[in-house]
Scaffold this active site. Structure first.
Site, PDB file in Angstrom:
ATOM      1  CD  GLU A 269      -3.154   0.745   2.155  1.00  0.00           C
ATOM      2  OE1 GLU A 269      -4.250   1.289   1.979  1.00  0.00           O
ATOM      3  OE2 GLU A 269      -2.894   0.024   3.141  1.00  0.00           O
ATOM      4  CG  HIS A 290       8.864 -29.141   2.154  1.00  0.00           C
ATOM      5  ND1 HIS A 290       9.483 -30.332   1.842  1.00  0.00           N
ATOM      6  CD2 HIS A 290       9.451 -28.711   3.303  1.00  0.00           C
ATOM      7  CE1 HIS A 290      10.386 -30.618   2.758  1.00  0.00           C
ATOM      8  NE2 HIS A 290      10.391 -29.642   3.655  1.00  0.00           N
ATOM      9  CE  LYS A 401     -10.736   2.354   2.584  1.00  0.00           C
ATOM     10  NZ  LYS A 401     -10.134   3.228   3.618  1.00  0.00           N
TER      11      LYS A 401
END
EC number: 5.3.1.9
Length: 431
Positions: A269, A290, A401
Site C-alpha cells: 500500500e 516444500h 472504497k
C-alpha cells in the site's frame, strides 16, 4: 535487529558495494528529509515518532475497566487490525484475541457462534469512523450480543479519530474511546493506540514494545551501513530497480506468520504507486521450502527473498530413534532443525545467485517485536523516498472504497458507475 545484506551482492539481479556506496549519498539526503518530517510531525512521518509520543497510560485507563476477559474481538480492517494481530499472534496470553477484518458472512457467523460474548471485549477500530466493512461488522456483532442478552455498551470500546460515526456513537453511549494519532496512516499505526490496546488487554508489556521501537529509532542514521532499517530499505529499492520486483517475506517462526501479512500491507500500500513498487509475498519457513522455494530458486529472476528468524527460542528435543536413516535426528532438537533449514535455504538461494537478505531479532518478545515493526516502517519510508513515491497515500484503495459505497447506495460516486462497464467472456460450467 540485525540485517545481513551480503547475499544481495553478486546475485542476479543484485547490487555491488560500489552501487551501495553511491546509493548511500542518496540515503543521507533521504534521512534528512525523514528527520525533518519527524521534527515537524508531518503527515506520515509522525508514525516514526510513536515510540515517544504514544501514551501507554491512556491505553491502560481505557482497557483496565474490563476485568479478566476471556477474549478480545477487534473489529477493523487492514491497518486497523493487522498490527494488533501481529502482536497478539506473536505473544502468548491467556486472553484470546480474535479479529473480524473481513465481511465474509460465513466467517462472521462461525466466529460469533464460538465466542463467549459475555466475557468478550469488543474493540472497534476506524480512524475515519466511516469504514463500511468495519461498521457493518460491528452492527452484526452488536446484534449478536443483544441476542445473547449481553449489554454491548458494557463490553465495547472504540479507537477512532476526532470525528465520524464511531466518535458520535462513543459519545452517545458513553463508551471508552481511544484517539487514533493524528497524521499516522493505519498501516503505520501499530505502535499506537491502534495496535497496542489489544496487547494491553492481553497483559503484554506495552512499554517494552515502545522501548523496542525507540531502539529502532536510535539506530536511524544518515548511512545505510550504520542503520539496519535503512540497509534493508535501500537494498530492497536497489534490487527492485534492477528487476527484483517481488519480495518474499519468509519468517522462520510460526509466531511471526501474521507479521508477514502486516509487512505485505505496509509494503504494497505504501510503495505500489506510479507504476513502480515491489510486490510482497507471504511465506513461512520451513513449511514453504516444500511449496514455494522451487520457484524462488529456479523460477524467474525477479525476486528478493527476506529470511527472518529469532536468535533465541524455546526448544523441543527430538527423541532418539533406531529407525533406519533417521538416527541423525535423535539427540537434536526442533529448533536446531529449523535453524538448519533456515541456513540451508539461505545457502541454496545464494548458490543459485538469487538475492536474499537475512534479518535476525533477539527473540520473539515485546522489545524485539517493537524494534522489528519500527525497523520495517522506517525501511519502507526510506524506500519510498528513494523511489520518489507518495509513501503515505493510497489513492487506489480509496477508489475501490468509493465504488463499493456507491453500489450499496451510500452516495453518488462515479467510481461505482464503472462497475457496469465490466467486460464479460464467461465460460460456463453448465449450471
Amino acid at each position: 535487529m540485525d540485517v545481513d545484506i551480503g547475499n544481495a551482492l553478486g546475485t542476479t539481479p543484485g547490487v555491488t558495494t560500489g552501487v551501495l556506496d553511491r546509493l548511500d549519498d542518496r540515503v543521507a539526503d533521504a534521512h534528512e528529509t525523514i528527520t525533518d518530517g519527524m521534527a515537524n510531525d508531518a503527515f506520515g512521518y509522525a508514525a516514526l515518532n510513536l515510540p515517544e509520543t504514544a501514551d501507554p497510560d491512556a491505553i491502560r485507563s481505557a482497557v483496565d475497566r474490563y476485568d479478566d476477559p476471556e477474549a478480545v474481538l477487534t473489529v477493523g480492517i487492514g491497518g486497523s487490525a493487522l498490527g494488533a494481530a501481529t502482536l497478539a499472534n506473536a505473544l502468548d496470553s491467556e486472553v484470546d484475541a480474535y479479529f473480524l477484518d473481513n465481511v465474509d458472512p460465513d466467517q462472521a457467523r462461525r466466529l460469533l457462534a464460538e465466542l463467549p460474548l459475555s466475557e468478550t471485549v469488543v474493540n472497534v477500530v476506524s480512524n475515519s469512523g466511516t469504514t463500511a466493512e468495519t461498521l457493518a461488522n460491528f452492527l452484526v456483532v452488536r446484534e449478536a450480543m443483544d441476542r445473547a442478552d449481553v449489554d454491548w455498551t458494557d463490553r465495547t470500546f472504540v479507537t477512532t479519530g476526532g470525528e465520524g460515526n464511531l466518535r458520535r456513537l462513543a459519545e452517545k453511549h458513553d463508551l471508552p474511546a481511544l484517539d487514533v494519532p493524528a497524521g499516522v496512516p493505519g498501516r503505520f499505526s501499530v505502535l499506537s493506540t491502534v495496535g497496542l490496546a489489544v496487547a494491553a488487554l492481553q497483559g503484554h508489556d506495552v512499554e517494552a514494545i515502545l522501548r523496542g521501537g525507540a531502539d529502532g529509532r536510535e539506530n536511524l542514521s544518515g548511512s545505510l551501513y550504520d542503520s539496519p532499517a535503512y540497509a534493508y530499505g535501500a537494498v530492497s529499492y536497489a534490487l527492485a530497480r534492477r528487476g527484483a520486483t517481488t519480495n518474499a517475506m519468509m519468517p522462520y517462526a510460526e509466531s511471526l506468520e501474521t507479521f508477514a501479512e502486516w509487512f505485505a500491507q505496509l509494503w504494497a500500500e505504501s510503495l505500489g504507486k506510479d507504476g513502480v513498487g515491489q510486490t510482497p509475498v507471504r511465506a513461512l519457513g520451513a513449511t514453504d521450502q516444500h511449496s514455494q522455494l522451487q520457484l524462488y530458486r529456479a523460477g524467474p529472476r525477479e525476486k528478493l527473498v527476506t529470511l527472518l528468524r529469532p536468535r533465541e527460542r524455546a526448544d523441543v528435543s527430538i527423541p532418539e530413534t533406531d529407525l533406519e536413516g533417521l538416527s541423525y535426528l535423535g539427540g537434536s532438537s526442533l529448533g536446531e532443525l529449523l535453524d538448519a533449514e533456515f541456513e540451508a535455504t539461505e545457502a541454496s538461494l545464494a548458490a543459485a545467485e538469487r538475492p536474499n537478505v537475512r534479518i535476525e531479532i533477539d527473540r520473539v518478545d515485546e522489545r524485539s517485536l517493537g524494534e522489528l515493526l519500527y525497523g520495517m516502517e522506517a525501511a519502507c519510508v526510506l524506500y519510498g523516498e528513494l523511489d520518489g513515491v507518495e509513501t503515505f497515500t493510497q489513492p487506489a484503495v480509496e477508489w475501490g472504497k468509493k465504488a463499493a459505497r456507491g453500489l450499496l447506495g451510500g452516495g453518488e460516486f462515479e467510481e461505482a458507475e464503472a462497475v457496469s462497464d465490466k467486460r464479460e467472456l464467461v465460460v460456463s460450467g453448465g449450471r
